[in-house]
Design an enzyme around this catalytic site. Structure first.
Site, mmCIF file in Angstrom:
data_model
loop_
_atom_site.group_PDB
_atom_site.id
_atom_site.type_symbol
_atom_site.label_atom_id
_atom_site.label_comp_id
_atom_site.label_asym_id
_atom_site.label_seq_id
_atom_site.Cartn_x
_atom_site.Cartn_y
_atom_site.Cartn_z
ATOM 1 N N SER A 138 0.848 -1.188 0.000
ATOM 2 C CA SER A 138 0.000 0.000 0.000
ATOM 3 C C SER A 138 0.881 1.235 0.000
ATOM 4 O O SER A 138 2.028 1.196 0.466
ATOM 5 C CB SER A 138 -0.889 0.008 1.250
ATOM 6 O OG SER A 138 -1.554 1.239 1.409
ATOM 7 N N TYR A 151 -1.811 0.779 10.569
ATOM 8 C CA TYR A 151 -1.744 0.252 9.209
ATOM 9 C C TYR A 151 -0.450 0.684 8.535
ATOM 10 O O TYR A 151 0.173 -0.105 7.818
ATOM 11 C CB TYR A 151 -2.965 0.743 8.424
ATOM 12 C CG TYR A 151 -3.126 0.097 7.065
ATOM 13 C CD1 TYR A 151 -3.204 -1.287 6.929
ATOM 14 C CD2 TYR A 151 -3.217 0.879 5.912
ATOM 15 C CE1 TYR A 151 -3.362 -1.884 5.685
ATOM 16 C CE2 TYR A 151 -3.386 0.292 4.668
ATOM 17 C CZ TYR A 151 -3.455 -1.088 4.561
ATOM 18 O OH TYR A 151 -3.609 -1.673 3.323
#
Length: 261
Positions: A138, A151
């Site tokens: 990501s 995250y």
């Protein structure tokens, strides 16, 4: 020409499902892996894809997957999509159980999968073919943002794992590819992250012109796997045009400067 086999994790929805379908359409023998057996069966019925239900955070499931694949035949590529995010709290307010789950799902599950399936990839490459390891990380691995600490940390950990692995496999005919998407509108990722709050999840994408969708990421993965064997896409960072950076997202129609009216 021998059909190449790709194992795609997270195949029950989103990017994983789109990737499994895209690879099957380009002639791959695909094995879809995910926790939800009923969703996998829908994928198998609709697209003729082999499936195996496994939770990659469970070492027993990973071992069972490796054993099943060994008996099934050669594995040429592994696409690790499974993972996820939990919560958007500030670091000081974060839930340790959420952070622990994100590390398990994004980092430790990836390490387990590599450890379990790398011998089979090596066997395929020794038989005269190259092999591939593709990881969907990501842009959260590259740039921190408020509310993303857990995250950010988990995806940065996964990205570092990928980079170290590429160095460790140098000299072997195994490509190591990292795909790092920005804003992708899928049916479950943000909804799960926001603990089922559909209204809040929809606001993330509100008024964003053409966010990425799962099929966009799947197209890039398929290109990476179908590229000539000597071509390695070390890192592909992809975002919608409306997202110039993790913190800079245009909402509303995109217009050339001077044509705002």
């Amino acid at each position: 020409m021998t059909t190449r086999t790709a194992v795609v994790t997270g195949a029950s929805s989103g990017i994983g499902r789109a990737t499994a379908i895209a690879l099957a359409k380009t002639g791959w023998d695909v094995v879809g892996v995910a926790r939800r057996a009923e969703r996998l069966q829908e994928l198998a019925d609709a697209h003729g894809i082999a499936v195996f239900a496994a939770d990659l955070t469970d070492p027993t499931d990973v071992a069972a997957l490796a054993d099943w694949l060994q008996k099934r035949g050669a594995v040429h590529s592994v696409v690790q999509v499974a993972g996820g995010a939990a919560g958007t709290e500030r670091v000081e307010d974060g839930r340790p159980e959420d952070w622990e789950w994100m590390f398990q799902a994004n980092v430790l599950a990836t390490q387990r999968l590599v450890s379990a399936l790398l011998p089979q990839l090596r066997a395929a490459s020794a038989a005269g073919s190259h092999a591939d390891l593709v990881f969907v990380t990501s842009t959260a691995a590259q740039t921190a943002y408020p509310g993303g600490g857990g995250y950010n940390a988990a995806k940065a950990g996964e990205s570092m794992l990928v980079q170290a692995l590429r160095l460790e496999l140098n000299g072997e005919p195994i490509r190591v590819v990292e795909i790092a998407p920005g804003l992708v509108h899928t049916e479950e990722f943000t909804l799960n992250r926001l603990r089922g709050d559909d209204a809040a999840a929809q606001k993330v994408y509100q008024d964003v012109e053409a966010p990425l969708v799962a099929e966009d990421v799947a197209d890039v993965i398929a290109y990476a796997l179908n590229a000539p064997a000597h071509v390695n896409l070390d890192l592909v960072t992809m975002r919608p045009v409306a997202q110039a950076a993790a913190h800079l997202l245009a909402r509303g129609p995109l217009r050339p400067r001077g044509y705002e009216s």
